[in-house]
Design an enzyme around this catalytic site. Structure first.
Site, short mmCIF file in Angstrom:
data_model
loop_
_atom_site.label_atom_id
_atom_site.label_comp_id
_atom_site.label_asym_id
_atom_site.label_seq_id
_atom_site.Cartn_x
_atom_site.Cartn_y
_atom_site.Cartn_z
N ASP A 24 1.41 -13.71 -17.79
CA ASP A 24 2.31 -12.58 -17.56
C ASP A 24 2.20 -12.05 -16.13
O ASP A 24 2.10 -10.83 -15.91
CB ASP A 24 2.07 -11.46 -18.57
CG ASP A 24 3.23 -10.45 -18.59
OD1 ASP A 24 4.34 -10.82 -18.19
OD2 ASP A 24 3.00 -9.29 -19.00
N GLY B 69 7.50 0.84 -18.52
CA GLY B 69 7.76 1.10 -17.11
C GLY B 69 6.53 0.88 -16.25
O GLY B 69 6.62 0.69 -15.04
N ASN B 70 5.34 0.91 -16.89
CA ASN B 70 4.09 0.62 -16.16
C ASN B 70 3.92 -0.87 -15.91
O ASN B 70 3.13 -1.28 -15.05
CB ASN B 70 2.87 1.10 -16.95
CG ASN B 70 2.48 2.53 -16.65
OD1 ASN B 70 2.45 3.38 -17.54
ND2 ASN B 70 2.17 2.81 -15.38
N SER B 71 4.62 -1.70 -16.68
CA SER B 71 4.42 -3.15 -16.60
C SER B 71 4.55 -3.66 -15.17
O SER B 71 5.51 -3.36 -14.46
CB SER B 71 5.45 -3.87 -17.47
OG SER B 71 5.25 -3.59 -18.83
N HIS C 41 7.15 -10.73 -17.38
CA HIS C 41 8.20 -10.31 -18.31
C HIS C 41 9.14 -9.28 -17.69
O HIS C 41 10.23 -9.04 -18.22
CB HIS C 41 7.59 -9.77 -19.62
CG HIS C 41 6.97 -8.42 -19.52
ND1 HIS C 41 5.63 -8.22 -19.29
CD2 HIS C 41 7.51 -7.18 -19.64
CE1 HIS C 41 5.38 -6.92 -19.27
NE2 HIS C 41 6.50 -6.27 -19.48
N GLY D 141 13.80 -20.35 -14.32
CA GLY D 141 14.92 -19.55 -14.79
C GLY D 141 15.17 -19.72 -16.27
O GLY D 141 16.17 -19.23 -16.80
#
Length: 340
Positions: free
Chosen positions: A101, A177-179, A71, A230
């Site tokens: 993911d 932001g850790n993703s 993601h 895409g």
């Protein structure tokens, strides 16, 4: 004196653990990267804007290959990878598996000055094991959090021996932001990639999830059968098919298409008209994929059958797919080709 000795002895494990963690952080943090992306947003009037976002990732090879969360990069038109010394490199998506993911991206230009991490064996991880996570929560780069493995969940398809997704649950602090950032064991090996949190406050409430590294390797590292299209799409169920006048019981409604992606080159279109269903906003007006290689997209069984067919194809056969789409009330066929 006796009581003082007991206090000192009881405090030793935490001191040793802290020293070990500090050394491990210094060893592996140069392999952790910050990922900045730009996504094109088009409104109902055709006006275009760009939205920037940030995630994390980890270098896994001297060829500039990086693992991150799907993601983080799936809708990105531009991907920039930033290393701990401030060096920036453009990157492209190689393979991506939204169901777990996870994604593999590769630096377009790479100086090979950074050490890749070692990948561990997530099957050997037990509930209660100590772990630590490095990432960029709220843009705070190279932030360290520690915790334990709180649980493990496995989602399997009906395809024998094929795991759709597998996640570790952890109490280590995870925030925006850790993703895509790496989860390490106490040997400094990557055993997972940060995926998501369960939160009522919008921040970290003590429950976070990371895709296991073994399934990540299976889906995007060791297999060349996963293709990045895409396409950002949503599954069309029977009710939505009726509302959108789809001539079958299901499909994939294209929300957006990344510029210069295989879907873009096949002239597929995303939607730009907001539609609210069960308090969830989706975009309608784009193409609806009805079938892939003559397999209709009408149920979970059909989607699984398509993925199974990919695993039986020769490499040359996987270089392109035939799509049947619904556009403006008319059914047409397009060919989506993939670069070598």
């Amino acid at each position: 004196m006796k009581h003082l000795l007991i206090v000192v002895v009881l405090s030793l494990p935490s001191v040793i653990f802290g020293q070990t963690l500090s050394k491990l952080y210094k060893k592996v943090s140069p392999s952790v990267v910050v990922i900045e992306t730009k996504e094109k947003i088009e409104n109902i009037n055709g006006q275009v804007s760009y939205m920037g976002s940030q995630g994390s990732g980890v270098l896994i090879s001297d060829q500039g290959e990086i693992l991150t969360a799907a993601h983080v990069v799936n809708n990105a038109e531009n991907i920039t990878v930033i290393f701990h010394d401030g060096q920036k490199f453009p990157a492209k998506i190689v393979r991506l598996a939204t169901v777990a993911d996870v994604a593999l991206i590769k630096l377009i230009h790479f100086s090979n000055n950074y050490p890749p991490v070692e990948l561990g064996d997530s099957d050997r991880v037990d509930v209660g094991d100590d772990i630590f996570i490095i990432g960029a929560p709220f843009g705070i780069e190279y932030s360290l959090s520690k915790g334990i493995i709180s649980g493990k969940s496995v989602e399997k398809t009906r395809m024998e021996g094929f795991t759709f997704a597998e996640f570790f649950q952890t109490d280590a602090a995870i925030n925006h932001g850790n993703s895509g950032g790496p989860m390490f064991n106490m040997k400094g090996e990557v055993i997972g990639l940060v995926s998501s949190i369960v939160s009522e406050s919008g921040g970290f409430d003590g429950i976070g999830f990371a895709a296991t590294i073994n399934v990540t390797k299976q889906l995007v590292v060791e297999s060349d059968r996963r293709r990045w299209t895409g396409i950002n799409g949503v599954l069309v169920d029977r009710e939505l098919a009726r509302l959108l006048n789809v001539p079958q019981a299901g499909g994939i409604l294209i929300q957006s298409v990344v510029a210069l992606s295989p879907a873009y080159m096949a002239d597929l279109n995303g939607g730009n008209v907001p539609f609210y269903r069960n308090d969830e906003e989706i975009s309608i007006g784009g193409d609806i994929i009805l079938a892939v290689n003559d397999i209709p997209i009408v149920s979970e069984e059909n989607i699984i059958a398509f993925f199974k067919s990919i695993y039986l194809m020769e490499k040359e056969e996987r270089s392109s797919f035939k799509l049947k789409i619904l556009r403006g009330g008319k059914v047409k066929e397009v060919i989506m080709r993939f670069p070598d």
